[in-house]
Design an enzyme around this catalytic site. Structure first.
Site, short mmCIF file in Angstrom:
data_model
loop_
_atom_site.label_atom_id
_atom_site.label_comp_id
_atom_site.label_asym_id
_atom_site.label_seq_id
_atom_site.Cartn_x
_atom_site.Cartn_y
_atom_site.Cartn_z
N HIS A 1 0.82 -1.21 0.00
CA HIS A 1 0.00 0.00 0.00
C HIS A 1 0.85 1.26 0.00
O HIS A 1 0.48 2.28 -0.59
CB HIS A 1 -0.93 -0.02 1.22
CG HIS A 1 -1.84 1.16 1.34
ND1 HIS A 1 -2.63 1.59 0.31
CD2 HIS A 1 -2.07 2.00 2.39
CE1 HIS A 1 -3.32 2.66 0.71
NE2 HIS A 1 -3.00 2.93 1.96
N HIS B 1 3.17 6.11 7.76
CA HIS B 1 3.22 4.90 6.94
C HIS B 1 4.66 4.58 6.53
O HIS B 1 5.05 3.40 6.49
CB HIS B 1 2.35 5.06 5.69
CG HIS B 1 0.90 4.81 5.91
ND1 HIS B 1 0.04 5.81 6.29
CD2 HIS B 1 0.14 3.69 5.80
CE1 HIS B 1 -1.19 5.31 6.40
NE2 HIS B 1 -1.15 4.02 6.12
#
Length: 217
Positions: free
Chosen positions: A64, A167
């Site tokens: 992702h 992230h």
């Protein structure tokens, strides 16, 4: 005679998924139609669904946020199952700083940490002001042995972030993440987390049915 063990309480921390479930702007919302219905010529109901794998409670795969990262069907399942700690940092601002969770961190910290930021998680609408993890908080949790972080918002980064610093921290530190959890009714404390992603071989994320189970006394 075998003694009966008390049943351990379970908290369902997954939001409902249906055609009105909010999604990150631009994501594919949940859609469902009936491919077959019970009739004189058909013995079963069969539905067909279309959705982003980030709908509802979900686990992000490294793919992702890393073009070379693993797909969700290939990740190790161990981080998604086992002891965890729920920490409350309700309405503390746009980023979860270390000072917001330090009261619940000690030398016995489990390798999974879920942070509650909402008084009531908005299961019915998108929240552009969602709370996220400060990158430094991710770093400190990882340094204490944490392997999975979770949150009751749609992202561990601010909704308008283009750099996705948190992230990128979990990419570098090889952590796993759960997002869109519902922690409204869960007291601070330690639990067993069960939130296994589906074996979607080529996907960048997977929905999970996330639950917490009371630890035996």
């Amino acid at each position: 005679m075998r003694s009966l063990q008390p049943q351990l309480r379970i908290w369902d921390i997954s939001p409902p998924v249906h055609e009105g479930t909010p999604v990150f702007p631009g994501d594919t919302p949940y859609q469902q139609r009936w491919a077959a219905t019970i009739s004189p010529d058909c013995p079963v109901n069969v539905s067909e669904i279309k959705l982003s794998p980030h709908v509802g409670a979900h686990a992000d795969a490294p793919l992702h946020y890393d073009p070379e990262g693993q797909t969700i069907g290939l990740v190790d399942l161990a981080p998604f199952l086992g002891p965890c700690r729920v920490i409350h940092a309700i309405a503390r601002g746009p980023l979860i700083e270390w000072e917001h969770i330090a009261h619940a961190v000690d030398s016995q910290l489990p390798p999974r940490v879920l942070v509650r930021t909402y008084t009531t998680m908005p299961v019915g609408h998108w929240d552009p002001q969602l709370a996220a993890y400060a990158p430094a908080t991710v770093e400190r949790l990882a340094a204490m042995g944490v392997k999975l972080i979770g949150i009751d918002t749609a992202s561990i980064d601010p909704a308008d972030s283009k750099t996705l610093e948190s992230h990128q921290r979990i990419r570098r530190l090889d952590l796993r993440v759960l997002e869109n959890l519902v922690l409204d009714d869960v007291p601070e404390g330690d639990y067993e987390l069960i939130a296994l992603p589906l074996k979607l071989v080529n996907a960048d994320a997977s929905p999970v049915r996330a639950v917490l189970r009371e630890l035996p006394r």
